[in-house]
Design an enzyme around this catalytic site. Sequence first.
Site, PDB file in Angstrom:
ATOM      1  N   ASP A 356      33.922  31.135  59.179  1.00 34.28           N
ATOM      2  CA  ASP A 356      32.563  31.668  59.323  1.00 34.28           C
ATOM      3  C   ASP A 356      32.363  32.918  58.478  1.00 34.28           C
ATOM      4  O   ASP A 356      33.306  33.536  57.981  1.00 34.28           O
ATOM      5  CB  ASP A 356      32.276  31.986  60.800  1.00 34.28           C
ATOM      6  N   GLU A 357      31.119  33.280  58.316  1.00 38.43           N
ATOM      7  CA  GLU A 357      30.677  34.559  57.734  1.00 38.43           C
ATOM      8  C   GLU A 357      31.348  34.872  56.394  1.00 38.43           C
ATOM      9  O   GLU A 357      32.035  35.871  56.228  1.00 38.43           O
ATOM     10  CB  GLU A 357      30.882  35.692  58.744  1.00 38.43           C
TER      11      GLU A 357
END
Length: 881
Positions: A356-357
């Site tokens: 993620d991210e």
Amino acid sequence: MRIPHRGRGVAAVAVTLALICPAVATTAWSSAAPAPAAAPAPAASEDEASLALVPRPVSLERAPGSGFRLSPTSVIVAPDDAAPVGEYLADLLRPSTGFSLPVSGASVAADAITLTLTDAASTDPEGYDLTVSEGAVAIDAPTAAGLFHGVQSLRQLLPAAIEATQVQDADWVVPAVVIEDEPRFEYRSAMLDVARRFYPVDAVKRYIDQIALYKLNTLHLHLTDDQGWRIAIDGLPALTEIGASTQSGWAPGSNTGDPWFYTPADYAEIVEYAASRYIEVVPEIDGPGHTLAAQASVPGLTCDGVPTAPYYGFDVNLPMVCATEANAANIRDYLEKVISSVAAQNPGQYIHLGGDEVPNPPAGWYEAYTAMANEIATEHGKTIVGWHQWAQGATLPAGSLVQYWAEGRVNRPKIGVGAESADIREVRAALAAGARVVVSPADRSYTDMKYSSSTAYGLSWAGLVNLRRAYDWDPVTELSSTDGTVKVVTEEQVAGVEASLWADRAYRGSTSLPTSHSQFIPVEQYTDHMIFPRMPAIAEIAWSPAQGKDYTEFLSRLTQHDDRWDALGYEWFRAPDVEWEPVVPVEPELVHHWAFDETSGQSALDVVTGERAAVDGGTWTPGRLGGAVSLDGVDDGVTLAAAPVSGPWTVASWIRRTDARSSSALLSDTSSGVRTAIKLEQYKATAKVGFTQLGVADHRSEYATPLGEWVHLTLVSDGATVTVYADGTQVSTVPGTGTLGLAQLGRLMNAPGWPGASDAAAVDVDDLRVYTGALDRAAVEALWDEVSPAPATVEVDATARCVAGRVVISVRAVNLGDVAVDLQVVTAAGKKSFSAVAPGASAHQSFATRSSTIDAGTVTVTTGGAGGTDVTAGHPALSCG
């Protein structure tokens, strides 16, 4: 009734697996899609509400008879591979009952709890049947995991005192019931973020026990992030030597205790303990973003080969590893060493690879990293789990799991309407690749989100998540359009649900960055506050049938668990939007009364108990009803050492603040299980009276005590709020309460993170009284009448005379009463205050005018300070010409 099978085609081998490896038999998961769901279950019954089982079972019926009474002669029958569950049950029941509860493999005719592994029970590997009658309890299940879940239901059917660690005087009766139960989803997870805030082994084991009580079967450990690396890796010792030296808010070199990582022995202890609770550990090694701890430790992860500085901040979306084609050998070497080491330490099926991210990665970098990680993890026999962005890599193996963590309130309106969000497109891509979904929407199941804007810890970027939001959702609906006409996933494509506890804001005042390590609280306290009561709500979503789900009915069961949490020692959050079990009214009784009339010495008598409290540094001064103790606001205090008062209570005292403070405690107790304080000036210089649950919440009223004036302050707690009275009149309320701590007067002592004295109050205190029970308004008014000093009797004389051609007005005021009194003298030429003029003593003051003449006039002497009685006297006209 036989529960229709919704299983995953593994029931036939479940018992064999249990015989070989109980840890594997925990779930008997398969990456194949489950069979179609059973017919909808009926709505919850009154029996379910009264028996308060969480999660709600598939089927529960009351049976005839008075139920099973656990006694000193009771035994536990657990033959063969049921024996470990039998020993667990015995260990659970022995401390509070004091019974020996032998565990045997031989059947017993009566007075027994019998655990049986049988294919005749639920066809779901984790299902169970529980039958309670007048002489016996029978739990039948196809696997040891199913027996274990049945034990959790039996545990909840017993009185809450069963959780105590010492022998209790209780009638250990289990109501007569027939329960047939099985989980809705196979993957029922709770995440613990040990990367941003390190959890010692015992704290992780405590969390395992907490989630096991509510039939969760997966512990997702977030082991690595920008702020820390927590697992030892063969061949890369710098990952723990450097990468484990930081936490969010804790710079390198700030650790003065045990290392912030798990040795192989530590980690094996966690895995083994989880397996004993039929929970599989899913380790997460985040990448290619959230890797600054790794980049600070392994030179080959940056493009220039220079390690980054260890990071201990709070940002996200930070630089990913250098996944260029030229650096591919270094990335592969890193991933091979890390994944092989982690796989060797984890006997379970899954490894979580993060993903993620990673905003705007250079072209090809993300894909290159995920392709290598997928290949290596698969070679080591692991099934891949990734955050839903992991599907961007386009090499996701079939049978993988993706974890959807985005916000439904943002994404659902776009499903099936125009351009769907990237989150939804990534979920669709994962499903197309043959993956299934673990649903953990941040605005529903992230238990680090604040309950309300006043929650002391956590964040609110995904909104506020109160108990209703944590319960009132469904995994399939969460990935459907708002009108329900377009569904991204089917029931069969949902592997399960997760409650995710991030820990980067595990400190007081989390709406801003911390300025002191003293703001950080023990991880156990943070965990309890954030997951109770929300984790059981999410656990019910994962286990119970969707049909019949009702928030009001759920509350009727969950609110009966508060005594159980208390018995377990959990510092849970009494969510104000929930009507918890009503507090039993208590007839008020005066239990302590410190008059402070000693005038000298180093102790104060409690005239109710006869015990003496140590006066530490305070001085004696005249008070409103005789003597008073004066505390300096630095480290003075009185060690009351009285037992805390739970439930309704009342505190009343004369107080006079002598200096302003940003935070000043009147009464406090910092010991574990209490941790409360009454503040004369609430935290952060609000100057308002309040009640503090230390490290949890600062509840304040809108009443500010006057500075330099006596006021009779009465605080009345009814178990939900505190009513504030000043001089017998209600002036405000405090929207929160808790146990009344009576360890210290005038300061906190050795609060967590604050050694020694802190939050000291500069205050004079007279006539401190404590009651069990809440005084009503009439009783408070009667108390005010009792403690109000009789009107002061003061004789006043005033004269005028000439001094050097100017008129001087002289005033003499004599206290004719029986107690000391404050006086304020007011003339046309000025005013003067006198404190504590003793009985029979007088106050003198001359006021020089600037004039040689003066007309006849009056002077006024006010007794008792502002709002007191006025006494006047006249003086003649005078000319000094």
